[in-house]
Design a protein around this motif. Structure first.
Motif, PDB file in Angstrom:
ATOM      1  N   ASN A 168       0.837  -1.203   0.000  1.00 48.27           N
ATOM      2  CA  ASN A 168       0.000   0.000   0.000  1.00 48.27           C
ATOM      3  C   ASN A 168       0.872   1.254   0.000  1.00 48.27           C
ATOM      4  O   ASN A 168       1.590   1.514   0.961  1.00 48.27           O
ATOM      5  N   PRO A 169       0.805   2.063  -1.061  1.00 49.36           N
ATOM      6  CA  PRO A 169       1.688   3.238  -1.132  1.00 49.36           C
ATOM      7  C   PRO A 169       1.312   4.301  -0.106  1.00 49.36           C
ATOM      8  O   PRO A 169       2.116   5.174   0.209  1.00 49.36           O
ATOM      9  N   HIS A 170       0.076   4.214   0.410  1.00 45.76           N
ATOM     10  CA  HIS A 170      -0.395   5.216   1.372  1.00 45.76           C
ATOM     11  C   HIS A 170      -0.260   4.756   2.818  1.00 45.76           C
ATOM     12  O   HIS A 170      -0.773   5.416   3.724  1.00 45.76           O
ATOM     13  N   ALA A 171       0.357   3.625   3.051  1.00 49.52           N
ATOM     14  CA  ALA A 171       0.604   3.151   4.422  1.00 49.52           C
ATOM     15  C   ALA A 171       1.847   2.289   4.343  1.00 49.52           C
ATOM     16  O   ALA A 171       1.815   1.083   4.554  1.00 49.52           O
ATOM     17  N   SER A 172       2.953   2.887   3.965  1.00 45.25           N
ATOM     18  CA  SER A 172       4.092   2.057   3.594  1.00 45.25           C
ATOM     19  C   SER A 172       4.949   1.637   4.774  1.00 45.25           C
ATOM     20  O   SER A 172       5.027   2.297   5.798  1.00 45.25           O
ATOM     21  N   HIS A 173       5.545   0.503   4.570  1.00 47.43           N
ATOM     22  CA  HIS A 173       6.532  -0.123   5.417  1.00 47.43           C
ATOM     23  C   HIS A 173       7.500   0.900   6.053  1.00 47.43           C
ATOM     24  O   HIS A 173       7.666   0.922   7.259  1.00 47.43           O
ATOM     25  N   CYS A 228       2.731  13.756  -0.478  1.00 52.62           N
ATOM     26  CA  CYS A 228       1.982  13.332  -1.676  1.00 52.62           C
ATOM     27  C   CYS A 228       2.819  13.570  -2.931  1.00 52.62           C
ATOM     28  O   CYS A 228       2.837  12.759  -3.856  1.00 52.62           O
ATOM     29  N   THR A 229       3.485  14.708  -2.937  1.00 54.05           N
ATOM     30  CA  THR A 229       4.200  15.147  -4.137  1.00 54.05           C
ATOM     31  C   THR A 229       5.519  14.387  -4.377  1.00 54.05           C
ATOM     32  O   THR A 229       6.192  14.626  -5.362  1.00 54.05           O
ATOM     33  N   ALA A 230       5.862  13.474  -3.449  1.00 50.90           N
ATOM     34  CA  ALA A 230       7.013  12.605  -3.720  1.00 50.90           C
ATOM     35  C   ALA A 230       6.642  11.667  -4.872  1.00 50.90           C
ATOM     36  O   ALA A 230       7.517  11.207  -5.607  1.00 50.90           O
ATOM     37  N   CYS A 231       5.342  11.392  -5.015  1.00 50.91           N
ATOM     38  CA  CYS A 231       4.880  10.493  -6.085  1.00 50.91           C
ATOM     39  C   CYS A 231       3.950  11.196  -7.075  1.00 50.91           C
ATOM     40  O   CYS A 231       4.120  11.061  -8.271  1.00 50.91           O
ATOM     41  N   HIS A 232       2.947  11.893  -6.537  1.00 49.25           N
ATOM     42  CA  HIS A 232       1.973  12.547  -7.422  1.00 49.25           C
ATOM     43  C   HIS A 232       2.477  13.922  -7.843  1.00 49.25           C
ATOM     44  O   HIS A 232       2.507  14.849  -7.043  1.00 49.25           O
ATOM     45  N   LYS A 233       2.865  14.046  -9.087  1.00 52.59           N
ATOM     46  CA  LYS A 233       3.262  15.341  -9.628  1.00 52.59           C
ATOM     47  C   LYS A 233       2.039  15.924 -10.318  1.00 52.59           C
ATOM     48  O   LYS A 233       1.092  15.205 -10.626  1.00 52.59           O
ATOM     49  N   GLU A 234       2.068  17.203 -10.556  1.00 50.67           N
ATOM     50  CA  GLU A 234       0.903  17.831 -11.180  1.00 50.67           C
ATOM     51  C   GLU A 234       1.200  18.343 -12.588  1.00 50.67           C
ATOM     52  O   GLU A 234       0.447  18.126 -13.512  1.00 50.67           O
ATOM     53  N   HIS A 235       2.312  19.023 -12.736  1.00 49.96           N
ATOM     54  CA  HIS A 235       2.615  19.644 -14.036  1.00 49.96           C
ATOM     55  C   HIS A 235       3.675  18.856 -14.799  1.00 49.96           C
ATOM     56  O   HIS A 235       4.258  19.342 -15.757  1.00 49.96           O
ATOM     57  N   GLU A 236       3.960  17.672 -14.329  1.00 48.35           N
ATOM     58  CA  GLU A 236       4.927  16.794 -14.981  1.00 48.35           C
ATOM     59  C   GLU A 236       4.493  15.352 -14.669  1.00 48.35           C
ATOM     60  O   GLU A 236       3.613  15.156 -13.846  1.00 48.35           O
ATOM     61  N   PRO A 237       5.062  14.344 -15.325  1.00 47.76           N
ATOM     62  CA  PRO A 237       4.613  12.972 -15.063  1.00 47.76           C
ATOM     63  C   PRO A 237       4.848  12.562 -13.612  1.00 47.76           C
ATOM     64  O   PRO A 237       5.889  12.874 -13.035  1.00 47.76           O
ATOM     65  N   SER A 238       3.868  11.859 -13.035  1.00 46.83           N
ATOM     66  CA  SER A 238       4.025  11.352 -11.668  1.00 46.83           C
ATOM     67  C   SER A 238       5.074  10.253 -11.672  1.00 46.83           C
ATOM     68  O   SER A 238       5.345   9.645 -12.701  1.00 46.83           O
ATOM     69  N   ASN A 284      10.038   3.237  -6.298  1.00 54.79           N
ATOM     70  CA  ASN A 284      10.788   2.571  -7.358  1.00 54.79           C
ATOM     71  C   ASN A 284      12.187   3.131  -7.596  1.00 54.79           C
ATOM     72  O   ASN A 284      12.891   2.690  -8.492  1.00 54.79           O
ATOM     73  N   GLU A 285      12.592   4.075  -6.734  1.00 57.19           N
ATOM     74  CA  GLU A 285      14.012   4.448  -6.693  1.00 57.19           C
ATOM     75  C   GLU A 285      14.793   3.202  -6.256  1.00 57.19           C
ATOM     76  O   GLU A 285      15.963   3.048  -6.592  1.00 57.19           O
ATOM     77  N   TYR A 310       2.910  -0.314  -9.748  1.00 63.14           N
ATOM     78  CA  TYR A 310       1.754   0.554  -9.550  1.00 63.14           C
ATOM     79  C   TYR A 310       1.395   1.254 -10.861  1.00 63.14           C
ATOM     80  O   TYR A 310       2.278   1.572 -11.655  1.00 63.14           O
ATOM     81  N   LYS A 311       0.108   1.543 -10.993  1.00 60.47           N
ATOM     82  CA  LYS A 311      -0.309   2.302 -12.175  1.00 60.47           C
ATOM     83  C   LYS A 311      -0.650   3.733 -11.755  1.00 60.47           C
ATOM     84  O   LYS A 311      -1.806   4.092 -11.617  1.00 60.47           O
ATOM     85  N   ILE A 312       0.330   4.507 -11.479  1.00 59.96           N
ATOM     86  CA  ILE A 312       0.099   5.888 -11.019  1.00 59.96           C
ATOM     87  C   ILE A 312      -0.168   6.788 -12.222  1.00 59.96           C
ATOM     88  O   ILE A 312       0.421   6.606 -13.285  1.00 59.96           O
TER      89      ILE A 312
END
Ligand code: HEC
Ligand code: HEC
Ligand code: HEC
Ligand code: HEC
Length: 124
Positions: A86-91, A99-109, A114-115, A121-123
């Motif tokens: 679960n990306p919203h309750a991670s280990h 949120c913005t570590a994964c969900h970007k707004e003006h560029e691809p999320s 996955n670093e 995931y299909k973000i």
């Protein structure tokens, strides 16, 4: 001689036109994600509360996102049945990751996990 002068003039005019084009492109408003197209007001995310030295156009805080999306726990509930962790309750981070570590707004999320991992995931 005259021909060359005209050619040089032409090149200058072209360079000026190109300059104008790139200027207007960089001055145009950034686009939001298709799922946010109803959010026509930049201040939905770029709140005054989050402004730095009076400038609201900085990376939004989680608080701005959660004002519409409930709590991190609500989000964790929505993604609890994914085939991946679960990306919203991670280990590692629990609720302590922006949120913005994964969900970007003006560029691809991009999924920050996955670093190091290779989750599928299909973000958006
Ligand atoms: C003013 C309200 C509002 C704010 C602020 C907002 N959102 Fe949204 N968001 C919505 C709405 C409405 C939708 C589309 C309906 C839905 O899927 O919930 C949406 C959709 C989404 C989706 C896609 C959901 C899906 O079903 O796939 C993601 C991801 C998302 N928002 C993340 C964010 C993040 C990250 C922020 C902060 C940077 C944010 N939102 C700020 C209202 C908002
Ligand atoms: C570690 C990366 C990561 C972080 C941090 C993160 N998300 Fe997500 N989020 C995802 C992924 C991945 C999905 C989609 C999972 C899938 O469908 O494969 C998702 C899905 C969503 C959805 C759609 C849920 C649904 O209805 O299916 C919303 C809304 C959302 N996130 C909002 C947020 C908000 C708001 C924050 C901050 C409080 C946040 N996310 C933090 C990775 C993240
Ligand atoms: C749904 C939330 C949302 C909306 C609406 C939104 N932004 Fe953003 N904005 C973000 C996020 C998240 C970032 C961080 C970088 C990224 O994800 O692209 C950001 C970054 C920025 C930045 C760069 C800030 C920096 O310090 O890197 C500017 C400038 C900006 N937005 C302008 C705007 C303008 C202008 C509008 C209205 C046309 C707008 N944004 C609407 C979420 C939003
Ligand atoms: C900086 C690298 C790094 C990042 C980023 C990272 N992880 Fe990990 N993760 C690791 C390492 C190393 C381990 C093994 C050691 C441990 O358990 O802490 C691990 C272990 C795990 C485990 C335990 C099960 C297993 O596969 O061993 C899960 C679940 C997990 N990570 C999920 C995530 C999620 C979800 C994210 C994103 C929110 C994430 N990780 C981000 C490095 C990372």
């Amino acid at each position: 001689m005259i021909r060359n002068a005209f050619a040089a003039l032409g090149a200058t005019a072209l360079a000026l036109t190109l300059g104008a084009v790139s200027l207007s492109a960089s001055a145009s408003a950034p686009t939001v994600k298709p799922y946010h197209k109803a959010l026509t007001d930049c201040a939905a995310c770029h709140t005054q509360e989050n402004a730095v030295a009076g400038n609201p156009f900085v990376v939004p805080s989680d608080k701005a996102c959660l004002a519409c999306h409930g709590s991190y726990k609500d989000l964790a509930k929505k993604t609890e049945n994914l085939p991946e962790p679960n990306p919203h309750a991670s280990h590692h981070y629990g609720e302590g990751i922006a949120c913005t570590a994964c969900h970007k707004e003006h560029e691809p999320s991009k999924v920050y996990c996955n670093e190091c991992h290779e989750f599928s995931y299909k973000i958006k």
